[in-house]
Design a protein around this motif. Structure first.
Motif, PDB file in Angstrom:
ATOM      1  N   UNK A 237       0.868  -1.040  -0.232  1.00  0.00           N
ATOM      2  CA  UNK A 237       0.094   0.210   0.245  1.00  0.00           C
ATOM      3  C   UNK A 237       0.924   0.666  -0.073  1.00  0.00           C
ATOM      4  N   UNK A 238       2.005   0.853   0.921  1.00  0.00           N
ATOM      5  CA  UNK A 238       2.864   2.396   1.882  1.00  0.00           C
ATOM      6  C   UNK A 238       2.196   3.703   1.316  1.00  0.00           C
ATOM      7  N   UNK A 239       1.172   4.138   1.268  1.00  0.00           N
ATOM      8  CA  UNK A 239       0.874   5.107   2.038  1.00  0.00           C
ATOM      9  C   UNK A 239      -1.085   5.440   0.992  1.00  0.00           C
ATOM     10  N   UNK A 240      -1.716   6.111   1.893  1.00  0.00           N
ATOM     11  CA  UNK A 240      -3.245   6.325   2.152  1.00  0.00           C
ATOM     12  C   UNK A 240      -3.138   7.880   1.134  1.00  0.00           C
ATOM     13  N   UNK A 241      -2.214   8.652   0.930  1.00  0.00           N
ATOM     14  CA  UNK A 241      -1.847   9.995   0.538  1.00  0.00           C
ATOM     15  C   UNK A 241      -1.510  10.403  -0.854  1.00  0.00           C
ATOM     16  N   UNK A 242      -2.464  10.527  -1.455  1.00  0.00           N
ATOM     17  CA  UNK A 242      -2.466  10.282  -2.630  1.00  0.00           C
ATOM     18  C   UNK A 242      -0.931  11.719  -3.528  1.00  0.00           C
ATOM     19  N   UNK A 243      -0.335  12.415  -2.306  1.00  0.00           N
ATOM     20  CA  UNK A 243       0.516  13.611  -3.412  1.00  0.00           C
ATOM     21  C   UNK A 243       1.861  12.492  -2.915  1.00  0.00           C
ATOM     22  N   UNK A 244       1.817  11.904  -2.079  1.00  0.00           N
ATOM     23  CA  UNK A 244       2.748  10.421  -1.411  1.00  0.00           C
ATOM     24  C   UNK A 244       3.060   9.176  -2.499  1.00  0.00           C
ATOM     25  N   UNK A 245       2.127   8.960  -2.575  1.00  0.00           N
ATOM     26  CA  UNK A 245       1.867   7.962  -3.520  1.00  0.00           C
ATOM     27  C   UNK A 245       2.334   8.305  -4.915  1.00  0.00           C
ATOM     28  N   UNK A 271      -4.270 -11.097   4.346  1.00  0.00           N
ATOM     29  CA  UNK A 271      -3.700 -10.045   3.926  1.00  0.00           C
ATOM     30  C   UNK A 271      -2.216  -9.427   5.069  1.00  0.00           C
ATOM     31  N   UNK A 272      -1.505  -9.185   4.622  1.00  0.00           N
ATOM     32  CA  UNK A 272      -0.309  -8.098   4.976  1.00  0.00           C
ATOM     33  C   UNK A 272      -0.135  -6.724   3.713  1.00  0.00           C
ATOM     34  N   UNK A 273      -0.305  -5.831   4.353  1.00  0.00           N
ATOM     35  CA  UNK A 273       0.555  -4.846   4.053  1.00  0.00           C
ATOM     36  C   UNK A 273       1.562  -3.989   4.589  1.00  0.00           C
ATOM     37  N   UNK A 274       2.016  -3.201   3.071  1.00  0.00           N
ATOM     38  CA  UNK A 274       3.103  -2.786   3.718  1.00  0.00           C
ATOM     39  C   UNK A 274       3.125  -0.751   3.905  1.00  0.00           C
ATOM     40  N   UNK A 275       3.626  -0.526   4.309  1.00  0.00           N
ATOM     41  CA  UNK A 275       3.564   0.629   4.500  1.00  0.00           C
ATOM     42  C   UNK A 275       4.918   1.799   4.642  1.00  0.00           C
TER      43      UNK A 275
END
Length: 463
Positions: A237-245, A271-275
């Motif tokens: 996933x890495x982030x939930x913020x569009x600018x960071x993505x 599931x497993x999520x990386x963030x």
């Protein structure tokens, strides 16, 4: 050993992996005799063995970086780095492993790994690999004989879980037949008696560029994968913020990630999520936004096995559906506990702790959200004091029982005995924090709101 250009024997060391390739020049400068594998390992290993036996010149070994002959004179003598042509993943006809070390791996408590594809479909900016955007999947028809051979080794270790760890960077891949290929692989492993784990991208679940039919196909695929042995899938996933993505070049958005997490949880996919919580380029606003995303209570839904794929795919975008099935709504009680300055926190400044007024405003926001989304849990707000500070009895797997936390004791643990060698009543007699123990579980709440929408009360009320 291999023979150098001057006729002398020198050590031959072959390294590989994305981080090695990323630091190739640094490594070759420090270790002149090193060979760095830059692509698929199979042809490189074959050629290195031929070179070792004198049947192939080093320049003809496929897919390596190495130091060439010395150049220059006087104080300028150096070795110039060289690279040979690699073999593309899609040109590889056999990526299945040799099994000569599998039995020994099991004896040393290792696991069985397998690849069904190579490469990735994306170009993440933080990825050190050189094959960004290049993905190739092996034909599922090559699996049955390999799985049969692996089963023979597993049968010699009946205590081991029959789990295969597919180390694919992107298990599903691309193409119109991607979902069908994934299902064939999963069914093949299931028929051979294996469960499995792997990794893939979040846009294999939700993709705003795709229509409803695509999302329904993927929903059915994920449910079938679970039914045929998927034990867990890792998503970056890495982030939930569009600018960071966008900075990470993930080609996803925060809302897309949220919808995908909801969909997977509702479908019952383990599931497993990386963030990536912090990165050196983020702004303070982005840090606040990523913290807010991690604190969201509308991401994980309860597994909804009784609902159809159509209901879930349509429902994850509906706030009322999300509110009804969110995991947090399944709680009978939400309790906001104000921490006490104690233990390792004694040295912290007072402003590090939430105040009663701040907690009250948070409680009011929860009340408002509960009314807006028709949440059902009871709400409690509790302030710990030295008189109501809780203690507990910690029992380890060895049976050792200890009181916790005891701040003057090593590791905050005060030994009480062992539940395997004496009655628990004797341990309870030695426990000098009985009043605090009861206070922990029967403490008072300073504000409450019952399940049925009863208004918040002021003053003390029993939780």
């Amino acid at each position: 050993m291999t023979r150098s250009t001057d006729g002398r024997l020198r050590p031959l060391v072959l390294t590989g992996g994305s981080l090695t390739v990323r630091n190739e020049q640094l490594l070759l400068a420090q270790y002149p005799g090193l060979l760095v594998a830059r692509g698929a390992g199979e042809p490189t290993v074959v050629d290195v063995i031929a070179h070792f036996h004198g049947d192939l010149d080093l320049a003809d070994v496929r897919g390596i970086g190495y130091n060439g002959a010395a150049r220059g004179g006087g104080m300028t003598i150096r070795r110039a780095p060289r690279r040979t042509a690699t073999v593309a993943n899609r040109a590889q006809t056999d990526i299945l492993p040799e099994l000569d070390l599998l039995d020994r791996t099991f004896r040393h408590r290792g696991v069985a790994q397998l690849e069904t594809s190579r490469g990735c479909t994306n170009y993440c900016s933080f990825c050190p690999r050189g094959h960004k955007g290049i993905w190739s999947g092996a034909a599922p028809e090559g699996l049955p004989w390999m799985l049969a051979a692996m089963s023979e080794v597993f049968e010699r270790h009946p205590h081991l879980s029959r789990t295969l760890y597919l180390v694919d960077e992107e298990f599903i891949g691309r193409g119109d037949d991607a979902a069908q290929r994934a299902l064939v692989i999963s069914r093949t492993m299931h028929d051979a008696g294996f469960r499995w784990e792997s990794s893939c991208r979040i846009d294999q679940v939700v993709d705003p560029q795709r229509d409803r039919a695509w999302h329904l196909e993927r929903g059915y695929m994920w449910r079938e994968l679970v039914a045929t042995g998927l034990r867990r899938m890792l998503f970056g996933v890495e982030s939930g913020v569009t600018s960071i993505l966008e900075r990470f070049n993930k080609e996803t958005t925060g809302e897309q990630n949220a919808l995908a997490i909801r969909t997977l949880s509702a479908l019952g996919v383990p599931t497993r999520f990386t963030y990536i919580t912090f990165d050196h380029l983020m702004t303070l606003e982005e840090l606040r936004a990523t913290h807010d995303f991690q604190a969201r209570t509308d991401l994980l839904l309860r597994p909804l096995h009784h609902l159809s794929v159509e209901e879930i795919v349509d429902g994850v975008t509906d706030p009322r559906f999300v509110s009804e099935h969110s995991l947090v709504i399944g709680a009978g009680k939400l309790k906001l506990i104000l921490p006490l300055r104690k233990g390792n926190a004694l040295g912290l400044e007072a402003n590090e702790f939430i105040s009663l007024d701040e907690a009250g405003r948070t409680f009011d926001r929860l009340m408002e959200a509960r009314s807006t989304h028709d949440w059902r849990p009871a709400l409690r707000m509790t302030s710990w004091t030295p008189e109501t500070e809780g203690h507990m009895i910690l029992v380890e797997v060895t049976g050792k029982a200890s009181a916790w936390p005891v701040y003057e004791a090593p590791d905050l643990l005060e030994p009480l005995g062992n539940v395997l060698t004496e009655p628990v009543t004797e341990i309870w007699k030695r426990y000098r924090f009985k009043r605090n123990h009861f206070a922990k579980y029967l403490g008072q709440s300073i504000r409450t709101a019952a399940n049925a929408g009863t208004p918040a009360s002021d003053g003390h009320a029993r939780a």
